[in-house]
Design a protein around this motif. Structure first.
Motif, mmCIF file in Angstrom:
data_model
loop_
_atom_site.group_PDB
_atom_site.id
_atom_site.type_symbol
_atom_site.label_atom_id
_atom_site.label_comp_id
_atom_site.label_asym_id
_atom_site.label_seq_id
_atom_site.Cartn_x
_atom_site.Cartn_y
_atom_site.Cartn_z
ATOM 1 N N SER A 6 -10.370 10.128 -8.446
ATOM 2 C CA SER A 6 -9.668 10.149 -7.162
ATOM 3 C C SER A 6 -8.858 8.866 -6.984
ATOM 4 C CB SER A 6 -10.670 10.312 -6.018
ATOM 5 O OG SER A 6 -11.696 9.356 -6.115
ATOM 6 N N VAL A 7 -7.709 8.991 -6.347
ATOM 7 C CA VAL A 7 -6.810 7.859 -6.102
ATOM 8 C C VAL A 7 -6.490 7.854 -4.617
ATOM 9 C CG1 VAL A 7 -4.501 6.944 -6.544
ATOM 10 C CG2 VAL A 7 -5.810 7.999 -8.413
ATOM 11 N N ILE A 8 -6.666 6.700 -3.990
ATOM 12 C CA ILE A 8 -6.505 6.649 -2.535
ATOM 13 C C ILE A 8 -5.612 5.493 -2.122
ATOM 14 C CG2 ILE A 8 -7.762 6.459 -0.327
ATOM 15 C CD1 ILE A 8 -10.166 7.244 -2.695
ATOM 16 N N GLY A 9 -4.719 5.750 -1.203
ATOM 17 C CA GLY A 9 -3.897 4.706 -0.585
ATOM 18 C C GLY A 9 -4.025 4.818 0.924
ATOM 19 N N SER A 162 -12.412 5.127 -5.056
ATOM 20 C CA SER A 162 -13.605 5.846 -4.598
ATOM 21 C C SER A 162 -13.800 5.613 -3.104
ATOM 22 C CB SER A 162 -14.848 5.333 -5.344
ATOM 23 O OG SER A 162 -15.093 3.994 -4.966
ATOM 24 N N THR A 163 -14.631 6.437 -2.490
ATOM 25 C CA THR A 163 -14.909 6.240 -1.065
ATOM 26 C C THR A 163 -15.633 4.913 -0.841
ATOM 27 O OG1 THR A 163 -16.875 7.596 -1.372
ATOM 28 C CG2 THR A 163 -14.980 8.661 -0.369
ATOM 29 N N PHE A 169 -13.182 -1.933 1.451
ATOM 30 C CA PHE A 169 -11.850 -2.450 1.772
ATOM 31 C C PHE A 169 -11.636 -2.478 3.285
ATOM 32 C CE2 PHE A 169 -7.319 -1.916 2.640
ATOM 33 C CZ PHE A 169 -6.785 -2.970 1.920
ATOM 34 N N LEU A 170 -11.949 -1.357 3.946
ATOM 35 C CA LEU A 170 -11.745 -1.285 5.395
ATOM 36 C C LEU A 170 -12.631 -2.295 6.129
ATOM 37 C CD1 LEU A 170 -11.447 2.583 5.913
ATOM 38 C CD2 LEU A 170 -9.643 0.879 6.233
ATOM 39 N N GLY A 225 -13.447 12.307 5.356
ATOM 40 C CA GLY A 225 -12.184 12.985 5.099
ATOM 41 C C GLY A 225 -11.804 12.912 3.629
ATOM 42 N N ILE A 226 -11.997 11.742 3.029
ATOM 43 C CA ILE A 226 -11.649 11.579 1.610
ATOM 44 C C ILE A 226 -12.584 12.430 0.746
ATOM 45 C CG2 ILE A 226 -11.530 9.925 -0.305
ATOM 46 C CD1 ILE A 226 -10.804 7.799 1.910
#
Ligand code: ADP
Ligand code: MG
Ligand code: ZN
Length: 479
Positions: A6-9, A162-163, A169-170, A225-226
């Motif tokens: 998975s790739v997340i931005g 990843s989640t 990060f958040l 959500g992710i």
């Protein structure tokens, strides 16, 4: 098929805690009566002119420094045109081509690995109002108090995998916003929100097509959500389907994402330079003096606590997350009377619990770094037992005072006198021959019985660690 990754931005919106709004003098406050904090400018009446609040630029530049961004000395405001009932002007003033902060990066510790997450940009913009769906009224009401509340939008590169990385990060971003004092990040007030972009690909191959999730109002909703998107997209790919470039709405109550729009009906915002505002120009002196205001940041502290003091990632986060706890910890270590580990244990344990229960900060208690350091040292040396230390700590937090004096007054001194403990050990072994024999025959748990007896005989005053060592030695030499 090789495993999918998975790739997340992320696109993170944070409300800035300036005194006034971004383009007018209205107060920037939360929770006031609907439509009480508005004026012709933020209501979007025709013929009014916006004036940029310079504090908003200062705050954005500070965040830019914190995220190692290039700061643009010249940037521009743009109109983003769209219609929605909570946006009376029918355009939002934002920044499109030239944001106030350009590329940067943030190092975060995920588990035991340092990950560098690219920051694409940070720009400033205004918030919109809020629609209230009122069941009694059986209609929708509009509160414009939030119109013109200043926001920064932080856009990341598609670097998260990843989640878990997203969560860390958040948390780091939230911590930094609070450290540099530009946002309260009150989730329940919606002062930090994000859009998440998710795609799947096989490792070492180009990135896949992404979907964007809107309406993600908390960190836990982002993670849910992710997770949902990863499952949804994986299922499509495994059934040889194609992922479409879509914008989806996250429904956190139902735990599903719903299609809002796809490529064909993608929104065109018709950005153009805001004609009512000049370019945003920052002097070198201003940029440099804002940089000088940035303290050591929580993400840096976390990495340092782990490498210098051997804390684990989550302990380091729990301490570094709040400036008051971090300062207590660091001052405690400077005193160097105690081990960093024992100060950390007490801060992560009893002190954090107390602060959470009472909603106080460290500085609102009577506890000082000096006394905490002394208490840890006393516990390390066996002057006070671990349960005694808890009592002393509670007393220090509530009423203050000196560690030695409290130990004395509450009769918490622990006896670690060698001769006394030897005599105690002899008595216990003599009175418990059976357990002593059991131990020699390999029943190791007989030892805890003997230690228990020693504690009882000493009325809890013996140093359990030392008693253990002495009993062990005696049993071994008796063999
Ligand atoms: P838009 O303006 O349409 O939102 P951007 O180019 O500004 O598009 O990208 C927005 C976000 O999408 C950024 O956070 C970026 O990291 C993320 N993103 C871009 N490509 C991908 C991808 N393939 N997978 C996941 N996220 C992506
Ligand atoms: Mg977007
Ligand atoms: Zn106003």
């Amino acid at each position: 098929m090789t495993e999918l990754e998975s790739v997340i931005g992320l696109e993170i919106h944070a409300e800035l805690k300036t005194n006034t709004k971004i383009f007018c003098g209205c107060k920037n406050t939360f929770g006031e009566a609907p439509n009480s904090q508005i004026c012709p400018v933020c209501m979007g009446l025709p013929g009014t002119l916006p004036r940029l609040n310079s504090k908003v630029c200062d705050f954005a530049v500070k965040m830019g420094h914190a995220l190692n961004c290039r700061i643009n000395k010249v940037s521009r405001m743009d109109r983003k045109n769209y219609f929605y009932p909570d946006l009376p002007k029918a355009y939002q003033i934002s920044q499109s081509d030239i944001p106030i902060c350009g590329k940067g990066s943030l190092d975060i510790l995920v588990g035991e690995k340092i990950r560098t997450i690219g920051i694409t940009r940070i720009h400033i913009e205004e918030d919109a109002g809020k629609l209230i769906h009122d069941a009694d009224y059986r209609g929708t009401l509009c509160d414009l108090n939030r119109c013109g509340v200043p926001l920064i939008e932080i856009v990341t590169e598609p670097d998260l995998r990843s989640t878990e990385e997203v969560r860390v990060f958040l948390e780091n971003i939230r911590s930094i916003l609070r450290y540099i004092g530009i946002s309260d990040c009150k989730m329940q007030e919606g002062s930090i929100r994000c859009d998440v972009n998710v795609s799947m690909h096989e490792k070492e191959t180009p990135l896949g097509i992404r979907c964007e999730l809107k309406n993600v109002n908390s960190f836990s909703a982002a993670v849910r959500g992710i997770e949902y998107e990863i499952k949804r997209q994986t299922a499509i790919i495994e059934n040889n389907g194609h992922i479409e470039r879509e914008t989806r709405r996250w429904d956190d109550k139902k735990g599903i994402s719903i299609l809002m729009r796809n490529k064909e009906n993608a929104q065109d915002y018709r950005f153009f330079p805001e004609p009512d505002l000049g370019t945003v120009i920052l002097s070198d002196e201003r940029i440099d003096s804002l940089k000088a205001e940035i303290p050591e940041l929580p993400n840096q502290k976390i990495i340092r606590y782990v490498s210098e003091y051997g804390l684990n990632c989550s302990e380091a986060f729990l301490i570094a997350d709040a400036p008051d706890k971090a300062e207590l910890f660091e001052q405690c270590i400077v005193k160097s009377e105690c081990l960093p580990r024992s100060a950390a244990n007490r801060i992560v344990g009893e002190i954090t619990k107390y602060l959470n229960d009472t909603g106080k900060s460290v500085w609102e208690t009577k506890l000082t770094a000096d006394e905490l350091s002394k208490l840890c040292a006393a516990a390390e040396k066996g002057i006070v037992s671990s349960s005694g230390a808890k009592t002393v700590l509670a007393e220090l937090i509530e009423n203050g005072g000196k560690v030695e004096e409290i130990i004395e007054r509450l009769g918490l001194a622990q006896n670690s006198d060698y001769e006394y403990l030897c005599k105690l050990a002899d008595d216990v072994i003599a009175n418990n021959q059976r357990s002593a024999e059991d131990f020699k025959n390999g029943k190791t748990n007989a030892l805890s019985h003997l230690i228990g007896q020693a504690m009882k005989l000493s009325k809890g005053k013996a140093d359990p660690q030392k008693v253990k060592e002495i009993i062990l030695n005696k049993l071994k030499t008796e063999e």
